[in-house]
Motif scaffolding. Sequence first.
Motif, PDB file in Angstrom:
ATOM      1  N   HIS A  73       0.835  -1.205   0.000  1.00 55.57           N
ATOM      2  CA  HIS A  73       0.000   0.000   0.000  1.00 55.57           C
ATOM      3  C   HIS A  73       0.867   1.252   0.000  1.00 55.57           C
ATOM      4  O   HIS A  73       0.580   2.224  -0.711  1.00 55.57           O
ATOM      5  N   ALA A  74       1.941   1.240   0.765  1.00 57.86           N
ATOM      6  CA  ALA A  74       2.858   2.380   0.782  1.00 57.86           C
ATOM      7  C   ALA A  74       3.571   2.520  -0.561  1.00 57.86           C
ATOM      8  O   ALA A  74       3.777   3.643  -1.050  1.00 57.86           O
ATOM      9  N   LEU A  75       3.917   1.406  -1.178  1.00 53.15           N
ATOM     10  CA  LEU A  75       4.617   1.454  -2.457  1.00 53.15           C
ATOM     11  C   LEU A  75       3.706   2.005  -3.554  1.00 53.15           C
ATOM     12  O   LEU A  75       4.174   2.745  -4.435  1.00 53.15           O
ATOM     13  N   TRP A  76       2.431   1.649  -3.522  1.00 58.70           N
ATOM     14  CA  TRP A  76       1.506   2.211  -4.520  1.00 58.70           C
ATOM     15  C   TRP A  76       1.326   3.713  -4.274  1.00 58.70           C
ATOM     16  O   TRP A  76       1.247   4.498  -5.219  1.00 58.70           O
ATOM     17  N   ALA A  77       1.301   4.118  -3.002  1.00 58.57           N
ATOM     18  CA  ALA A  77       1.206   5.544  -2.686  1.00 58.57           C
ATOM     19  C   ALA A  77       2.397   6.305  -3.265  1.00 58.57           C
ATOM     20  O   ALA A  77       2.253   7.407  -3.808  1.00 58.57           O
ATOM     21  N   VAL A  78       3.583   5.707  -3.169  1.00 57.48           N
ATOM     22  CA  VAL A  78       4.788   6.332  -3.741  1.00 57.48           C
ATOM     23  C   VAL A  78       4.640   6.480  -5.254  1.00 57.48           C
ATOM     24  O   VAL A  78       4.959   7.531  -5.837  1.00 57.48           O
ATOM     25  N   GLU A  79       4.143   5.431  -5.903  1.00 62.84           N
ATOM     26  CA  GLU A  79       3.959   5.475  -7.353  1.00 62.84           C
ATOM     27  C   GLU A  79       2.935   6.537  -7.752  1.00 62.84           C
ATOM     28  O   GLU A  79       3.135   7.291  -8.709  1.00 62.84           O
ATOM     29  N   LEU A  80       1.851   6.610  -7.004  1.00 64.84           N
ATOM     30  CA  LEU A  80       0.809   7.601  -7.297  1.00 64.84           C
ATOM     31  C   LEU A  80       1.324   9.026  -7.103  1.00 64.84           C
ATOM     32  O   LEU A  80       0.970   9.935  -7.868  1.00 64.84           O
ATOM     33  N   GLN A  81       2.167   9.226  -6.071  1.00 63.12           N
ATOM     34  CA  GLN A  81       2.711  10.561  -5.860  1.00 63.12           C
ATOM     35  C   GLN A  81       3.605  10.970  -7.026  1.00 63.12           C
ATOM     36  O   GLN A  81       3.578  12.126  -7.477  1.00 63.12           O
ATOM     37  N   LYS A  82       4.390  10.027  -7.520  1.00 64.74           N
ATOM     38  CA  LYS A  82       5.235  10.317  -8.675  1.00 64.74           C
ATOM     39  C   LYS A  82       4.379  10.724  -9.868  1.00 64.74           C
ATOM     40  O   LYS A  82       4.707  11.681 -10.587  1.00 64.74           O
ATOM     41  N   ARG A  83       3.275  10.013 -10.068  1.00 69.54           N
ATOM     42  CA  ARG A  83       2.392  10.331 -11.202  1.00 69.54           C
ATOM     43  C   ARG A  83       1.689  11.667 -10.987  1.00 69.54           C
ATOM     44  O   ARG A  83       1.524  12.442 -11.931  1.00 69.54           O
ATOM     45  N   GLN A  84       1.292  11.952  -9.760  1.00 72.68           N
ATOM     46  CA  GLN A  84       0.683  13.249  -9.465  1.00 72.68           C
ATOM     47  C   GLN A  84       1.656  14.382  -9.789  1.00 72.68           C
ATOM     48  O   GLN A  84       1.276  15.411 -10.359  1.00 72.68           O
ATOM     49  N   ASP A  85       2.916  14.194  -9.423  1.00 76.86           N
ATOM     50  CA  ASP A  85       3.932  15.207  -9.719  1.00 76.86           C
ATOM     51  C   ASP A  85       4.074  15.415 -11.223  1.00 76.86           C
ATOM     52  O   ASP A  85       4.194  16.550 -11.703  1.00 76.86           O
ATOM     53  N   GLU A  86       4.046  14.332 -11.977  1.00 76.38           N
ATOM     54  CA  GLU A  86       4.206  14.424 -13.431  1.00 76.38           C
ATOM     55  C   GLU A  86       3.032  15.134 -14.090  1.00 76.38           C
ATOM     56  O   GLU A  86       3.212  15.922 -15.024  1.00 76.38           O
ATOM     57  N   LEU A  87       1.850  14.879 -13.594  1.00 77.47           N
ATOM     58  CA  LEU A  87       0.643  15.401 -14.248  1.00 77.47           C
ATOM     59  C   LEU A  87       0.277  16.820 -13.832  1.00 77.47           C
ATOM     60  O   LEU A  87      -0.231  17.597 -14.652  1.00 77.47           O
ATOM     61  N   PHE A  88       0.517  17.174 -12.584  1.00 75.72           N
ATOM     62  CA  PHE A  88      -0.102  18.379 -12.054  1.00 75.72           C
ATOM     63  C   PHE A  88       0.859  19.423 -11.475  1.00 75.72           C
ATOM     64  O   PHE A  88       0.431  20.516 -11.131  1.00 75.72           O
ATOM     65  N   TRP A  89       2.146  19.094 -11.335  1.00 78.16           N
ATOM     66  CA  TRP A  89       3.065  20.033 -10.707  1.00 78.16           C
ATOM     67  C   TRP A  89       3.251  21.280 -11.567  1.00 78.16           C
ATOM     68  O   TRP A  89       3.391  21.202 -12.783  1.00 78.16           O
ATOM     69  N   ASP A  90       3.233  22.447 -10.904  1.00 79.05           N
ATOM     70  CA  ASP A  90       3.437  23.733 -11.568  1.00 79.05           C
ATOM     71  C   ASP A  90       4.922  24.082 -11.497  1.00 79.05           C
ATOM     72  O   ASP A  90       5.413  24.543 -10.466  1.00 79.05           O
ATOM     73  N   ASN A  91       5.633  23.869 -12.576  1.00 75.08           N
ATOM     74  CA  ASN A  91       7.073  24.127 -12.593  1.00 75.08           C
ATOM     75  C   ASN A  91       7.395  25.606 -12.432  1.00 75.08           C
ATOM     76  O   ASN A  91       8.467  25.959 -11.933  1.00 75.08           O
ATOM     77  N   ALA A  92       6.480  26.457 -12.838  1.00 75.93           N
ATOM     78  CA  ALA A  92       6.746  27.895 -12.784  1.00 75.93           C
ATOM     79  C   ALA A  92       6.454  28.489 -11.416  1.00 75.93           C
ATOM     80  O   ALA A  92       7.272  29.214 -10.849  1.00 75.93           O
ATOM     81  N   GLY A  93       5.299  28.179 -10.882  1.00 72.54           N
ATOM     82  CA  GLY A  93       4.867  28.845  -9.657  1.00 72.54           C
ATOM     83  C   GLY A  93       4.830  27.996  -8.417  1.00 72.54           C
ATOM     84  O   GLY A  93       4.517  28.478  -7.330  1.00 72.54           O
ATOM     85  N   GLY A  94       5.161  26.702  -8.541  1.00 77.31           N
ATOM     86  CA  GLY A  94       5.093  25.824  -7.381  1.00 77.31           C
ATOM     87  C   GLY A  94       3.669  25.406  -7.082  1.00 77.31           C
ATOM     88  O   GLY A  94       2.700  26.050  -7.488  1.00 77.31           O
TER      89      GLY A  94
END
Length: 750
Positions: A553-574
């Motif tokens: 469960h923790a490992l899937w959470a890590v994978e999901l966080q990586k995907r969240q970062d890829e899809l939604f992170w704002d490189n310009a404004g944080g």
Amino acid sequence: MSSSSSTSKLTNVLGKSKSPYLLQHKDNPVAWQEFTPSTIKLAQELDKPIFLSSGYSACHWCHVLAHESFEDEDVAEVMNKYFINIKVDREERPDVDRVYMTYLQATSGGGGWPMSIFMTPTLEPFFAGTYFPKARFKSLLIRIAELWEDDKEQCLAMGKGAIESLKDMSGSGSSARLPGTLDEILATSPSSKIYAQLVQMHDARYGGFAQGGSRSGGPKFPSCSMTLEPLARLASYPLSEQIDREKAREMGVKMIRGIWKGGIHDWVGGGVARYSVDAKWIVPHFEKMLYDQAQLVTGSLAFALISNPDEAEDEAHRKILEEDRKLCFDLAADILEYTLRDLKSPEGGFWSAEDADSAPAKGAKKSEGAFYIWGAQEIDEVLRDDAELVRDFFGVEKEGNVELQHDMHGEMRGKNILHQAKEYAVVASKHNKSEEELTSVVQDALNKLKKRRDTRERPGLDDKILTSWNGLMLSALSQAASSLPDEYPIQSQCLTAAEEVASFIKGRMWDADKRELARSWREGKGPIGQTDDYAFLIRGLLDLYEASGRGEHALWAVELQKRQDELFWDNAGGGYFASAPDEHVLVRMKDAQDAAEPSATSVTLHNLSRLSLIHSDEYENYENRAELTYLSIGQELKQMPRTFGYSACGLMDLEKGYREVILIGSSSDPMTADLLRLIRSMYAPNQVLIHMDPSNPPTGLAKINAVVKSLIASIEAGKEEGVSLRICENGTCGIPVRNIVEAKKLLGVS
């Protein structure tokens, strides 16, 4: 006014939808379309303004507007003649709803559903409102159609200006990051500001915090991210001498008690309604939302743990804490019983909501609260000899107990909403019974009333399964599995139910090849997931990991966080955008402000801090993203921290300091069980529990956690014998302890 003949040929297409809300409107004479590229292209080809109506299936006022206007042939004729009419389920498309709700709030000073937006064919809004009575709505349709024909340029200019303003408000029009540091935010003492504001807003008589900042009055919401979560930290952490920790605890419990005693709590069937329209928590807006149930479970469990009788100053204080703890556990168990019975799908996921409206009799028109309210005569018929006592306890009156001001349509005239009107001791004394006897009579009466109520028509069920809300429920079930006493029968079902939720989402709503979550499920996958789907699910999985000890469960959470970062992170404004790019969502906004649900931003902040302890190889990356996210809302945290209350909770956790609690011991060893009970008896959102069973070491976690890897090596080398507990902080682990007495000292438990 002229109109295109092509418009009149459009038909209502909602019968093809899977959304329960859209399906409610499939038989309207309005030629409803869905929010799709083809619909938008059609509006542009016909050069027709768009009327967009957004709501959700359990929304009472959405039903009122539909019955009055959308089911009316004359109104529909005007809508079909002059507009392209689009229906949006706000729960499936919060990205669309968020843009136009922000516009509505900016132009009117308020918001809510149903949301009614008039916009250009290029999706730029130029007029907005919520519910309109039929005559006013029809008049408004005609006026806007005339405006479009006579002064289209003005509408276009207003729409373009609105979108530019929304881009400025959201920050999506600028790449500049606000300067500052995390220490500068902390120096403004957000926790003290939240405490001062909550004290000012607190209704000391009935509990809770009234809408609009006043001490009393309604409506009152069972808000957790803005009230219970901050109050729990304020009650637990010694953050400032300005904060009275016991007063913070008392305010939280007072609110929980108001909800428990009130009509907002469904005494007969369990669960809690969306909000109370009055200050006393008596008259609810009867719809039941999954997100409210989940958050109130976690909030109640938090205050149960905080109300620790072992920390009492004296015997009188001990009795208060014991009563408060039982109250909080009772509410959590009550809600869990309701959700597991009435909202859990056979496949394992949880449905979204139950409606406010139902028919009071076969063939009758639906009305608000019909399923839940009672006539005095019916109670007499069901309860017979116990009726007088029960009526006394629940405030039942022959003429009904709902004040006219809270019954605008007269739908509850002569009816009663059950609520605890008097204290047990008062009613028991009046009827010559002990409190234990009274409790037994009331419970027996509620069982009989439920049997009668189950013969009524149930409110409509929104049976779509939302990833985000199921993530919240996953947290609630996992925390209940850990901290709800086993004297509550429902406790034994919680861990299994939590595992089933995670299994359902992973099996049905997660595409492993595309690494993509679906937002919803109903007869198949719905739209693609948004930031809150990832964030809420990650939190739930981390809670499930701590409850179950299963590293996957923790490992899937890590994978999901990586995907969240890829899809939604704002490189310009944080920080994180609320949704992926979409050419038809004109402003890519961020979900940062807490409301009925915690924001995706605030939940992500907590996730990043917890993940930094689980995935030590990515510690700096997680910490950096968290800091940049805090800075992206830094001004708001300085100026209005309560509105960003759950993010402020993250700051309080940082001030307290995060730590890993690592338990090594066989799951079959009684000492391991004793230490787990001890750890789980604490309110400690600033810690992560890692349980390592030597017979089944977490090799998956060892690949991403240096401490776990080192300890597994020690176990294999025979250097770790028996059961041990240690705390790791700031990358350093302390000396292990091997008995309960030393463990209490180490954990800081009284």
